[in-house]
Scaffold this motif. Structure first.
Motif, PDB file in Angstrom:
ATOM      1  N   ASP A 145      20.398  63.487  32.298  1.00 38.08           N
ATOM      2  CA  ASP A 145      18.825  63.788  31.921  1.00 38.08           C
ATOM      3  C   ASP A 145      18.871  64.132  30.079  1.00 38.08           C
ATOM      4  OD1 ASP A 145      20.969  66.347  31.540  1.00 38.08           O
ATOM      5  OD2 ASP A 145      20.850  66.344  33.266  1.00 38.08           O
ATOM      6  N   GLY A 146      18.124  64.827  29.105  1.00 38.36           N
ATOM      7  CA  GLY A 146      18.108  65.450  27.950  1.00 38.36           C
ATOM      8  C   GLY A 146      18.878  66.103  27.774  1.00 38.36           C
ATOM      9  N   GLU A 147      19.216  67.219  28.867  1.00 37.36           N
ATOM     10  CA  GLU A 147      20.861  68.618  27.892  1.00 37.36           C
ATOM     11  C   GLU A 147      21.784  68.064  28.191  1.00 37.36           C
ATOM     12  OE1 GLU A 147      20.129  71.089  27.549  1.00 37.36           O
ATOM     13  OE2 GLU A 147      18.235  72.054  28.194  1.00 37.36           O
ATOM     14  N   GLN A 148      21.890  67.294  28.710  1.00 40.77           N
ATOM     15  CA  GLN A 148      23.436  65.727  28.709  1.00 40.77           C
ATOM     16  C   GLN A 148      23.311  65.691  27.305  1.00 40.77           C
ATOM     17  OE1 GLN A 148      24.439  64.071  31.830  1.00 40.77           O
ATOM     18  NE2 GLN A 148      24.277  65.840  33.424  1.00 40.77           N
ATOM     19  N   ALA A 149      22.089  64.670  27.028  1.00 40.65           N
ATOM     20  CA  ALA A 149      21.673  63.332  25.710  1.00 40.65           C
ATOM     21  C   ALA A 149      22.095  63.997  24.810  1.00 40.65           C
ATOM     22  CB  ALA A 149      21.011  62.887  25.807  1.00 40.65           C
ATOM     23  N   VAL A 150      21.787  65.984  24.772  1.00 43.30           N
ATOM     24  CA  VAL A 150      21.776  66.857  23.243  1.00 43.30           C
ATOM     25  C   VAL A 150      23.489  66.618  23.478  1.00 43.30           C
ATOM     26  CG1 VAL A 150      21.120  68.171  22.188  1.00 43.30           C
ATOM     27  CG2 VAL A 150      19.604  67.347  23.578  1.00 43.30           C
ATOM     28  N   ALA A 151      24.090  67.361  24.085  1.00 43.81           N
ATOM     29  CA  ALA A 151      25.742  67.616  24.380  1.00 43.81           C
ATOM     30  C   ALA A 151      26.955  66.049  23.791  1.00 43.81           C
ATOM     31  CB  ALA A 151      26.177  68.473  26.053  1.00 43.81           C
ATOM     32  N   ALA A 152      25.920  65.206  24.739  1.00 42.19           N
ATOM     33  CA  ALA A 152      26.906  64.244  24.763  1.00 42.19           C
ATOM     34  C   ALA A 152      27.317  63.599  23.009  1.00 42.19           C
ATOM     35  CB  ALA A 152      26.297  62.820  25.197  1.00 42.19           C
ATOM     36  N   VAL A 153      25.858  63.369  22.365  1.00 42.91           N
ATOM     37  CA  VAL A 153      25.342  63.349  20.890  1.00 42.91           C
ATOM     38  C   VAL A 153      26.479  64.460  20.332  1.00 42.91           C
ATOM     39  CG1 VAL A 153      23.588  62.995  18.575  1.00 42.91           C
ATOM     40  CG2 VAL A 153      23.103  62.127  21.335  1.00 42.91           C
ATOM     41  N   ARG A 154      25.975  65.685  20.856  1.00 51.05           N
ATOM     42  CA  ARG A 154      27.116  66.927  19.739  1.00 51.05           C
ATOM     43  C   ARG A 154      28.497  66.059  19.517  1.00 51.05           C
ATOM     44  NH1 ARG A 154      23.329  71.947  21.140  1.00 51.05           N
ATOM     45  NH2 ARG A 154      21.574  71.254  19.217  1.00 51.05           N
ATOM     46  N   ARG A 155      28.941  65.728  20.669  1.00 52.08           N
ATOM     47  CA  ARG A 155      29.950  65.867  20.882  1.00 52.08           C
ATOM     48  C   ARG A 155      30.953  64.688  20.520  1.00 52.08           C
ATOM     49  NH1 ARG A 155      29.181  66.598  25.776  1.00 52.08           N
ATOM     50  NH2 ARG A 155      30.186  63.433  26.237  1.00 52.08           N
ATOM     51  N   CYS A 156      30.119  63.351  20.833  1.00 52.73           N
ATOM     52  CA  CYS A 156      30.586  62.119  20.451  1.00 52.73           C
ATOM     53  C   CYS A 156      30.183  61.544  19.514  1.00 52.73           C
ATOM     54  CB  CYS A 156      30.534  61.092  22.011  1.00 52.73           C
ATOM     55  SG  CYS A 156      30.972  61.471  23.260  1.00 52.73           S
TER      56      CYS A 156
END
Length: 231
Positions: free
Chosen positions: A38-49
């Motif tokens: 989902d979008g929330e996970q996507a934003v977090a994933a981009v910040r992390r990776c």
């Protein structure tokens, strides 16, 4: 560029889609650093990776792909990822809104493996307007100022800083011409065309060719219904 450094995040609420895209990309030496549903996970994933490219589904429960793309591109990262929107519809106003927000292009979910890999590699270079003919149709359909259902777009950009040649290149970009077609039309080398495109992006403060198309319509440089002229 070392392809081993090409890092991708795949975002889709369907596990089967994510798995299929991962298998296709990894079989070609492209690293899928993580997945998100989902979008929330996507934003977090981009910040992390900090990936190079994000394959982002548009329609997901909770935070949708459009808003996730906006947040990612507004995050202030020095080198934000290129975002390719995924959709099952080839004329979806969300895709146009995503382009206006800064996404680099879009793909239909039934894309062939070869096209998927080529698109990810191409958009990473910044030299991409994916499916230009369909993108042009999107702009023509949703950029009409009298269309109450049209997508919200960024403010008009000043084209006065462009040289006559750069305006010509911008007009042809908005009509969907590739670099090779531009070179043939203008009697230039592809390297010279790339230089013109880079200068246009820099002067207008745009990320890539997708936004050039949007800006050309928003400013009236190209009018709805005229894009096919001169092809």
């Amino acid at each position: 560029m070392n392809e081993q450094l090409l890092r991708v995040v795949v975002v889709d609420d369907q596990a089967l889609v994510r798995t299929g895209f991962r298998l296709i990309l990894e079989s070609e030496g492209i690293e899928v650093v993580t997945e998100a549903e989902d979008g929330e996970q996507a934003v977090a994933a981009v910040r992390r990776c900090r990936p190079d490219v994000v394959l982002m589904d548009i329609r997901m429960p909770g935070l949708d792909g459009l808003e996730a793309a906006r947040r990612i591109l507004a995050d202030g990262a020095q080198e934000p990822p290129r975002i390719i929107m995924l959709t099952t519809f080839d004329l979806d106003h969300y895709v146009y809104a995503a382009m206006a927000a800064g996404a680099s292009g879009f793909l239909l979910k039934d894309v062939t493996p070869e096209h998927l890999v080529a698109a990810v590699r191409l958009v990473r270079t910044g030299d991409a307007l994916l499916a230009p003919a369909i993108t042009r149709r999107l702009v023509e359909r949703f950029a009409r100022p009298d269309d109450p259902g049209g997508a919200a777009v960024a403010p008009h950009r000043e084209l006065g800083t462009l040289t006559p040649r750069e305006l010509e290149v911008t007009t042809l970009l908005a009509r969907g011409l590739s670099n090779a077609e531009l070179a043939a039309r203008l009697g230039l080398s592809e390297a010279t065309v790339k230089t013109h495109v880079a200068r246009i992006l820099g002067k207008l403060g745009l990320r890539d060719r997708a936004q050039v198309v949007v800006a050309a319509y928003e400013t009236g440089l190209v009018s709805v219904g005229s894009a096919a002229e001169g092809r």
